[in-house]
Design a protein around this motif. Sequence first.
Motif, mmCIF file in Angstrom:
data_model
loop_
_atom_site.group_PDB
_atom_site.id
_atom_site.type_symbol
_atom_site.label_atom_id
_atom_site.label_comp_id
_atom_site.label_asym_id
_atom_site.label_seq_id
_atom_site.Cartn_x
_atom_site.Cartn_y
_atom_site.Cartn_z
ATOM 1 N N MET A 182 0.834 -1.179 0.000
ATOM 2 C CA MET A 182 0.000 0.000 0.000
ATOM 3 C C MET A 182 0.883 1.248 0.000
ATOM 4 S SD MET A 182 -2.705 1.181 2.930
ATOM 5 C CE MET A 182 -1.696 2.169 4.024
ATOM 6 N N THR A 183 0.552 2.190 -0.846
ATOM 7 C CA THR A 183 1.272 3.462 -0.837
ATOM 8 C C THR A 183 0.751 4.312 0.310
ATOM 9 O OG1 THR A 183 -0.242 4.127 -2.573
ATOM 10 C CG2 THR A 183 2.029 3.730 -3.225
ATOM 11 N N ASP A 184 1.630 5.073 0.862
ATOM 12 C CA ASP A 184 1.301 5.920 2.000
ATOM 13 C C ASP A 184 0.768 7.262 1.493
ATOM 14 O OD1 ASP A 184 1.236 7.436 4.317
ATOM 15 O OD2 ASP A 184 3.131 6.654 5.067
ATOM 16 N N PRO A 185 -0.511 7.570 1.748
ATOM 17 C CA PRO A 185 -1.098 8.808 1.239
ATOM 18 C C PRO A 185 -0.778 10.046 2.071
ATOM 19 C CG PRO A 185 -2.746 7.596 2.447
ATOM 20 C CD PRO A 185 -1.487 6.744 2.440
ATOM 21 N N ARG A 186 -0.067 9.860 3.177
ATOM 22 C CA ARG A 186 0.195 11.004 4.053
ATOM 23 C C ARG A 186 1.182 11.968 3.417
ATOM 24 N NH1 ARG A 186 1.899 7.781 9.271
ATOM 25 N NH2 ARG A 186 2.953 6.683 7.600
ATOM 26 N N ILE A 187 0.983 13.238 3.712
ATOM 27 C CA ILE A 187 1.896 14.289 3.268
ATOM 28 C C ILE A 187 2.693 14.730 4.486
ATOM 29 C CG2 ILE A 187 2.067 16.626 2.343
ATOM 30 C CD1 ILE A 187 -0.653 16.033 0.918
ATOM 31 N N ASP A 188 4.013 14.589 4.405
ATOM 32 C CA ASP A 188 4.856 14.972 5.529
ATOM 33 C C ASP A 188 4.704 16.455 5.836
ATOM 34 O OD1 ASP A 188 5.902 12.441 5.972
ATOM 35 O OD2 ASP A 188 7.603 12.772 4.630
ATOM 36 N N PRO A 189 4.596 16.799 7.112
ATOM 37 C CA PRO A 189 4.541 18.214 7.480
ATOM 38 C C PRO A 189 5.830 18.925 7.070
ATOM 39 C CG PRO A 189 3.785 16.844 9.291
ATOM 40 C CD PRO A 189 4.399 15.926 8.267
ATOM 41 N N PRO A 190 5.727 20.204 6.745
ATOM 42 C CA PRO A 190 6.921 20.950 6.333
ATOM 43 C C PRO A 190 7.886 21.119 7.503
ATOM 44 C CG PRO A 190 5.063 22.437 6.616
ATOM 45 C CD PRO A 190 4.531 21.050 6.783
ATOM 46 N N PHE A 191 9.162 21.244 7.182
ATOM 47 C CA PHE A 191 10.170 21.495 8.214
ATOM 48 C C PHE A 191 10.181 22.957 8.630
ATOM 49 C CE2 PHE A 191 12.117 17.703 6.114
ATOM 50 C CZ PHE A 191 11.987 16.857 7.197
ATOM 51 N N ILE A 192 9.806 23.819 7.717
ATOM 52 C CA ILE A 192 9.757 25.255 8.007
ATOM 53 C C ILE A 192 8.420 25.770 7.497
ATOM 54 C CG2 ILE A 192 10.790 27.511 7.536
ATOM 55 C CD1 ILE A 192 13.451 25.967 7.061
ATOM 56 N N ALA A 193 7.657 26.396 8.385
ATOM 57 C CA ALA A 193 6.349 26.949 8.018
ATOM 58 C C ALA A 193 5.879 27.860 9.133
ATOM 59 C CB ALA A 193 5.347 25.825 7.800
ATOM 60 N N GLY A 194 4.872 28.631 8.829
ATOM 61 C CA GLY A 194 4.242 29.443 9.854
ATOM 62 C C GLY A 194 3.489 28.554 10.829
ATOM 63 N N GLU A 195 3.123 29.134 11.958
ATOM 64 C CA GLU A 195 2.484 28.353 13.016
ATOM 65 C C GLU A 195 1.204 27.670 12.541
ATOM 66 O OE1 GLU A 195 1.006 28.941 17.627
ATOM 67 O OE2 GLU A 195 1.116 30.693 16.321
ATOM 68 N N ARG A 196 0.340 28.384 11.870
ATOM 69 C CA ARG A 196 -0.941 27.822 11.428
ATOM 70 C C ARG A 196 -0.712 26.658 10.457
ATOM 71 N NH1 ARG A 196 -6.414 29.366 11.915
ATOM 72 N NH2 ARG A 196 -7.586 27.797 10.820
ATOM 73 N N GLU A 197 0.118 26.887 9.463
ATOM 74 C CA GLU A 197 0.400 25.842 8.480
ATOM 75 C C GLU A 197 1.009 24.613 9.154
ATOM 76 O OE1 GLU A 197 3.036 25.031 4.427
ATOM 77 O OE2 GLU A 197 3.051 27.035 5.318
ATOM 78 N N MET A 198 1.896 24.840 10.111
ATOM 79 C CA MET A 198 2.550 23.730 10.810
ATOM 80 C C MET A 198 1.537 22.926 11.632
ATOM 81 S SD MET A 198 5.609 22.362 11.204
ATOM 82 C CE MET A 198 6.817 23.622 10.868
ATOM 83 N N LEU A 199 0.697 23.614 12.397
ATOM 84 C CA LEU A 199 -0.303 22.921 13.216
ATOM 85 C C LEU A 199 -1.280 22.137 12.346
ATOM 86 C CD1 LEU A 199 -1.062 25.641 15.918
ATOM 87 C CD2 LEU A 199 0.175 23.485 16.258
ATOM 88 N N GLU A 200 -1.773 22.759 11.278
ATOM 89 C CA GLU A 200 -2.707 22.061 10.397
ATOM 90 C C GLU A 200 -2.047 20.858 9.734
ATOM 91 O OE1 GLU A 200 -4.102 25.150 7.772
ATOM 92 O OE2 GLU A 200 -5.714 25.718 9.158
ATOM 93 N N ALA A 201 -0.804 21.008 9.315
ATOM 94 C CA ALA A 201 -0.104 19.902 8.649
ATOM 95 C C ALA A 201 0.092 18.725 9.596
ATOM 96 C CB ALA A 201 1.240 20.388 8.100
ATOM 97 N N TRP A 202 0.519 19.005 10.827
ATOM 98 C CA TRP A 202 0.719 17.917 11.779
ATOM 99 C C TRP A 202 -0.599 17.249 12.168
ATOM 100 C CZ3 TRP A 202 4.544 14.908 12.702
ATOM 101 C CH2 TRP A 202 5.839 15.359 12.497
ATOM 102 N N LEU A 203 -1.645 18.046 12.356
ATOM 103 C CA LEU A 203 -2.935 17.454 12.695
ATOM 104 C C LEU A 203 -3.444 16.587 11.545
ATOM 105 C CD1 LEU A 203 -5.280 16.992 14.567
ATOM 106 C CD2 LEU A 203 -6.184 19.252 13.930
ATOM 107 N N ASP A 204 -3.337 17.077 10.328
ATOM 108 C CA ASP A 204 -3.773 16.274 9.183
ATOM 109 C C ASP A 204 -2.918 15.015 9.020
ATOM 110 O OD1 ASP A 204 -5.937 17.838 8.522
ATOM 111 O OD2 ASP A 204 -4.867 18.993 7.000
#
Length: 168
Positions: free
Chosen positions: A1-23
């Motif tokens: 099975m391929t992994d559909p997850r998108i790795d959170p960015p290493f550098i991002a603003g707070e909102r983008e980082m929180l949303e990426a990790w939660l997703d």
Amino acid sequence: MTDPRIDPPFIAGEREMLEAWLDWHRETLAVKCAGLSDEQLRERSAPPSTLSLLGLVRHLADVERAWFRGILMGQDAPPRYKSEERPDDQFEAVATTTAEEAFAAWRSEVANAREVSADLSLDTIGKGLRHGSEVSLRWIMVHMIEEYARHNGHADLLRERIDGVRGD
């Protein structure tokens, strides 16, 4: 099975980082359950625990509902899967629940959470209270990341016990 997850960015603003990790953590739950039958998803961890992957999906649907509908938006949003009389039903009452039903409820609550929080500042104070205290959307998002991370650890162990599959 391929992994559909998108790795959170290493550098991002707070909102983008929180949303990426939660997703990422939300999708991790789905990955841990992928390819299993309803019966496998109902398998318990070890007696006397009632913990199962299907129970985790139901629990996290209720958690999404409580935080985003109840606390953030102040809606009357009683849990789908438990009550005061039966507080553990999200885990205990999975014998007749299907993965289709549980995942539909969970996905619906995730979609609602994304929708209601999309245009809000992280500093937005929820309309409901947590133990008598106000909480911000930022706090809710951090808490949700913690909640998923903890339960995804349980999901790792459950999945390995069911069919030996291991992974992030």
